[in-house]
Structures are given as structure tokens and as C-alpha cells.
Motif scaffolding. Structure first.
Motif, mmCIF file in Angstrom:
data_model
loop_
_atom_site.group_PDB
_atom_site.id
_atom_site.type_symbol
_atom_site.label_atom_id
_atom_site.label_comp_id
_atom_site.label_asym_id
_atom_site.label_seq_id
_atom_site.Cartn_x
_atom_site.Cartn_y
_atom_site.Cartn_z
ATOM 1 N N GLU A 194 -12.125 -1.236 6.485
ATOM 2 C CA GLU A 194 -12.037 0.001 7.269
ATOM 3 C C GLU A 194 -10.643 0.609 7.295
ATOM 4 O O GLU A 194 -10.512 1.824 7.425
ATOM 5 C CB GLU A 194 -12.544 -0.264 8.689
ATOM 6 N N ASN A 195 -9.620 -0.217 7.183
ATOM 7 C CA ASN A 195 -8.265 0.322 7.289
ATOM 8 C C ASN A 195 -7.529 0.411 5.958
ATOM 9 O O ASN A 195 -6.402 0.917 5.917
ATOM 10 C CB ASN A 195 -7.440 -0.505 8.273
ATOM 11 N N PHE A 251 -11.637 1.810 2.590
ATOM 12 C CA PHE A 251 -12.470 2.983 2.859
ATOM 13 C C PHE A 251 -11.676 4.255 3.126
ATOM 14 O O PHE A 251 -12.237 5.342 3.155
ATOM 15 C CB PHE A 251 -13.376 2.725 4.073
ATOM 16 N N VAL A 252 -10.385 4.125 3.335
ATOM 17 C CA VAL A 252 -9.577 5.260 3.804
ATOM 18 C C VAL A 252 -9.619 6.436 2.834
ATOM 19 O O VAL A 252 -9.807 7.589 3.238
ATOM 20 C CB VAL A 252 -8.106 4.817 4.061
ATOM 21 N N GLU A 253 -9.470 6.168 1.532
ATOM 22 C CA GLU A 253 -9.431 7.249 0.543
ATOM 23 C C GLU A 253 -10.736 8.046 0.520
ATOM 24 O O GLU A 253 -10.724 9.275 0.511
ATOM 25 C CB GLU A 253 -9.148 6.681 -0.848
ATOM 26 N N SER A 254 -11.875 7.355 0.568
ATOM 27 C CA SER A 254 -13.161 8.077 0.517
ATOM 28 C C SER A 254 -13.380 8.911 1.773
ATOM 29 O O SER A 254 -14.059 9.948 1.727
ATOM 30 C CB SER A 254 -14.323 7.100 0.309
ATOM 31 N N GLU A 257 -18.407 9.497 5.961
ATOM 32 C CA GLU A 257 -18.368 8.868 7.286
ATOM 33 C C GLU A 257 -19.169 7.576 7.244
ATOM 34 O O GLU A 257 -20.188 7.493 6.549
ATOM 35 C CB GLU A 257 -18.953 9.810 8.341
ATOM 36 N N ARG A 258 -18.710 6.577 7.999
ATOM 37 C CA ARG A 258 -19.411 5.286 8.041
ATOM 38 C C ARG A 258 -19.554 4.816 9.478
ATOM 39 O O ARG A 258 -18.609 4.901 10.254
ATOM 40 C CB ARG A 258 -18.647 4.232 7.234
#
Length: 201
Positions: free
Chosen positions: A123-124, A127-130, A136-137
Motif C-alpha cells: 500500500e505504501n 501501489f502508489v504509482e498506479s 482505487e483499492r
């Protein structure tokens, strides 16, 4: 003499029957596939066929639903290939949005504490770039599982991009001094957790 022949025939018949391994009920609609880097044959749902990064890249390029996120996914696949990552991927009925992939990792001893560390990594960092593309997740699950000799971290998300919804499940598995990831993307809420039973012993 006749009794001896009957006995031999009976023994041959019984030994042939015992050589046939009974397929566990959860694998009835499955086929056996070799995961090369694990040097192990496992059961996977029969509607998933082995594919490659190149094939999936072509499917994305030729998709009528191609969008900005597709370009990001293509770049990610290119980077994956460039880095020489070991990945084996299976897609469902030719639809790349529904896939199961196995990714080689470095061995780590998994404990319950690994759940928090893995969630933080996803999560940190990963996933940040997407998210900058509008992805959103929502986290649905994060837990530690024991499967016989295997230890597993399971993290599951509902991923949305505009109207698109994908259920994304990541399993981090330690099995026989090997650690690997199983990543499942599905348009329906199916995380195929029973696949882990391949690694119970």
C-alpha cells in the motif's frame, strides 16, 4: 495352477488400481500444471491456460477497452521482463483480466507479523504509482494462514478504475525453503484459495 494364475491376475488388477491417485474433491475441475521454478506439478482450475508476458502484452495492445491504465500495465510488463523476473502466468479462457501468476521471491520465514509488513509494502510502495492513474483499492482481507508445511500471507483487495472492477488477491507463500507470490486477478469475487492445498505437504 489355475489358482496361481487367478491370484496373479488379482494382484496385478489391485496394483494397477492403487497406482491411480484419487483427485481431491476441490481439484475435480482442475488440470495439472508444472510450475517450473518450483519444480512442482500443481492443480489449477482447468479454464486457466499457461501464457506469457509477451502474449498478455499483445492482448492488452489489441484490446478494444484499452485506456490510460492499459498503457501503465504495458509499461509494468516491459519493466518486469527487463528485470528478468521469474514469473509464470495463466489466463482464463484467453481473458488476461482473469489471471493467476506465480512469482519467484527470496526465501523468508513467514510469521503473523509478516502480514503487517507485506500490507505496508503493497500500500505504501508498490501501489502508489498506479494510484496516480486513478486506481482505487479497498482492502477486503489481510491474514496469516497455515497450510500444512506452508505458511501464507493473504491480502485481498477490490480494485476499481472508473467502471472497471477487479478483485486482486496476493498470497505470499513459504514452502520447503522457497518463498514465492501467487497473484490472482479476477473480475468475479473468486480468490481460488483452494490452490494453496497444493502446498500442504
Amino acid at each position: 495352477m489355475r489358482n496361481i494364475l487367478l491370484t496373479l491376475l488379482l494382484l496385478t488388477f489391485l496394483s494397477c488400481k492403487s497406482d491411480k491417485k484419487e483427485i481431491p474433491s476441490e481439484f475435480k475441475d482442475s488440470n495439472i500444471n508444472l510450475i517450473e521454478f518450483l519444480e512442482k506439478k500443481i492443480y489449477l482450475p482447468k479454464d486457466f491456460q499457461k501464457s506469457s508476458i509477451e502474449t498478455i502484452a499483445e492482448l492488452i495492445k489489441n484490446s478494444p477497452d484499452k485506456n490510460e491504465l492499459s498503457e501503465y500495465e504495458l509499461q509494468k510488463l516491459k519493466n518486469f521482463k527487463k528485470m528478468g523476473q521469474t514469473v509464470e502466468i495463466f489466463i482464463k479462457n484467453g481473458n488476461y483480466r482473469n489471471n493467476i501468476s506465480f512469482q519467484k521471491g527470496n526465501y523468508v520465514e513467514l510469521t503473523k507479523e509478516a502480514v503487517e509488513v507485506y500490507v505496508d509494502l503493497l500500500e505504501n510502495r508498490l501501489f502508489v504509482e498506479s494510484e496516480s492513474f486513478g486506481v482505487e483499492r479497498k482492502r477486503l482481507e489481510s491474514k496469516f494462514l497455515n497450510y500444512g508445511i506452508s505458511k501464507v500471507v493473504k491480502v485481498k483487495y477490490l480494485q476499481t478504475y472508473g467502471e472497471e472492477k477487479i478483485y486482486l488477491t496476493q498470497y505470499l507463500v513459504t514452502y520447503k525453503l522457497k518463498t514465492f507470490g501467487i497473484i490472482i486477478a479476477s473480475e468475479t469475487d473468486n480468490d481460488y484459495q483452494y490452490i494453496l492445498k497444493n502446498f500442504k505437504k
